[in-house]
Write an enzyme that holds these catalytic residues in place. Structure first.
Site, mmCIF file in Angstrom:
data_model
loop_
_atom_site.group_PDB
_atom_site.id
_atom_site.type_symbol
_atom_site.label_atom_id
_atom_site.label_comp_id
_atom_site.label_asym_id
_atom_site.label_seq_id
_atom_site.Cartn_x
_atom_site.Cartn_y
_atom_site.Cartn_z
ATOM 1 N N THR A 161 0.809 -1.217 0.000
ATOM 2 C CA THR A 161 0.000 0.000 0.000
ATOM 3 C C THR A 161 0.842 1.266 0.000
ATOM 4 O O THR A 161 1.941 1.296 0.583
ATOM 5 C CB THR A 161 -0.920 0.018 1.239
ATOM 6 O OG1 THR A 161 -1.551 1.303 1.356
ATOM 7 C CG2 THR A 161 -0.119 -0.223 2.521
ATOM 8 N N GLU A 163 0.183 3.709 1.712
ATOM 9 C CA GLU A 163 0.209 4.219 3.087
ATOM 10 C C GLU A 163 1.566 3.977 3.752
ATOM 11 O O GLU A 163 1.872 4.593 4.771
ATOM 12 C CB GLU A 163 -0.904 3.574 3.915
ATOM 13 C CG GLU A 163 -2.309 4.036 3.564
ATOM 14 C CD GLU A 163 -2.606 5.463 4.032
ATOM 15 O OE1 GLU A 163 -2.019 5.886 5.044
ATOM 16 O OE2 GLU A 163 -3.423 6.132 3.379
ATOM 17 N N TYR A 185 -2.197 0.460 10.606
ATOM 18 C CA TYR A 185 -2.372 -0.264 9.344
ATOM 19 C C TYR A 185 -1.090 -0.220 8.521
ATOM 20 O O TYR A 185 -0.592 -1.250 8.048
ATOM 21 C CB TYR A 185 -3.534 0.339 8.550
ATOM 22 C CG TYR A 185 -3.579 -0.099 7.111
ATOM 23 C CD1 TYR A 185 -3.936 -1.404 6.768
ATOM 24 C CD2 TYR A 185 -3.276 0.794 6.074
ATOM 25 C CE1 TYR A 185 -3.970 -1.809 5.442
ATOM 26 C CE2 TYR A 185 -3.313 0.399 4.751
ATOM 27 C CZ TYR A 185 -3.656 -0.900 4.441
ATOM 28 O OH TYR A 185 -3.686 -1.304 3.122
#
EC number: 4.2.1.47
Length: 377
Positions: A161, A163, A185
């Site tokens: 990801t 992120e 996460y």
């Protein structure tokens, strides 16, 4: 290879499989998808079935049906012919024995690991669970492949990801940009990223990370900001709702279409050598701009007033359509994400084609049709 017996007593030595045996194994074209009932899993299953794969998917047991995105595949007689092209199995990323059993029984040629607790804000409320599923779950799946002596035979894709970049160290972000995760996460996914690299280097596994930037579609989960916007716009157009509450309107994201991104996943595993790739459009929009595009689809032009939590978006009649609520802010915000997809374009021949305006148009139209058919959806 029969049952769990083949997975017992596996040494940590790197095995060498004859080329002919590897070729015969891969010719079977058997894919295992974790997270198959999600947005990406459903599109990927469609793609692989169209390419002649036998597709196996892992779903979690639930008291309510959670297979809406793949129901059309499961009820399609073309995927339930004599050779059972499409099969679902109960499983969970927290259950090692279950994963070993599935790997040993299915003997997949390709594993697409998409299952995750993927909501960033929720990860602050459920940090331990997020780590258990997203970090340790990835390890469990890799170790199941290794324990079943399929390390050299299986090709493994991990859904990583953008992120990971969090507090970005450079713009745009590439495969070489340092990570700076800003949520439980993202931290869990960083472990997942590096354990994939570790198994690739330690056991010569064909294991790859796809660092996917935000990707959306009509199948996006309703709690994610893009789908929340398009659902609300649909309801507003039908008189079912008056306004929407959002968080950080200035957050900048690189949004693409999920249908195209699963094609990139497949291409990553068809490449000659295992590697990690950024998958992105290379273009950036703010949440505010996404709102403008969505409301334009129902003929409303928004004018923005105020700043921060006092900011509102009004239509030409002065009706407030968008409000800001502090409850939707993350404890640590990721202000900007912009991917550099040049490596994927050059190496895989992949590039995003669907533009954000086209994506928004498709999502709003889909949600209007959904709300007309079922206002309580």
């Amino acid at each position: 290879m029969e049952g769990l017996e083949a997975c017992i007593g596996q040494s940590h030595e790197v095995m060498t499989t004859p080329a002919a045996e590897l070729a015969a194994f891969r010719a079977r074209k058997v894919a295992l998808i974790t997270g198959i009932s999600g947005q990406d899993g459903s599109y990927l299953a469609e793609l692989l079935l169209s390419k002649g794969y036998k597709v196996h998917g892992i779903i979690r047991r639930s008291s309510s049906f959670n297979t809406a995105r793949i129901e059309h595949l499961y009820s399609n007689p073309m995927t339930h012919n004599g050779d059972s092209s499409f099969s679902l199995h109960y499983g969970d990323m927290t259950d090692s024995s279950c994963l070993i059993k599935l790997i040993s029984t299915i003997e997949p040629t390709e594993v697409y690991h998409l299952a995750a607790q993927s909501h960033v804000k929720v990860s602050f409320d459920l940090p331990e669970y997020t780590a258990e599923v997203d970090a340790v779950g990835t390890l469990r799946l890799l170790d199941a492949i290794h324990a079943c002596r399929l390390t050299e035979k299986v090709r493994f894709y991990q859904a990583s990801t953008s992120e990971l970049y969090g507090k970005v160290q450079e713009i745009p972000q590439s495969e070489k940009t340092p990570f700076y995760p800003r949520s439980p996460y993202a931290v869990a996914k960083m472990y997942g990223y590096w354990i994939v690299v570790n198994y690739r280097e330690a056991y010569k596994m064909f294991a790859c990370n796809g660092i996917l930037f935000n990707h959306e579609s009509p199948r996006r989960g309703e709690t994610f900001v893009t789908r929340k916007i398009t659902r609300s716009v649909a309801k507003i157009s039908l008189g079912q709702q008056e306004s929407i509450e959002l968080g950080n309107l200035s957050a900048l994201r690189d949004w693409g279409h999920a249908r195209e991104y699963v094609e990139a996943m497949w291409r990553i595993l068809q490449h000659d050598a295992p590697d990690d790739f950024v998958i992105a459009t290379g273009k950036q929009f703010s949440v505010r701009e996404f709102c403008n595009l969505a409301f334009a689809e129902i003929g409303e032009v928004l004018e923005w007033e105020g700043e921060g939590v006092e900011e509102v978006g009004k239509n030409k009649d002065g009706i407030v359509r968008v409000k800001v609520s502090p409850k939707y802010y993350r404890p640590t915000e990721v202000e900007t994400l912009l991917g550099n997809p040049e490596k994927a374009k050059k190496t895989l021949g992949w590039e995003a084609k669907v533009t954000v305006p086209e994506l928004v148009k498709e999502m709003v139209a889909s949600d209007i049709a959904l709300m007309k058919a079922n206002p309580m959806a």
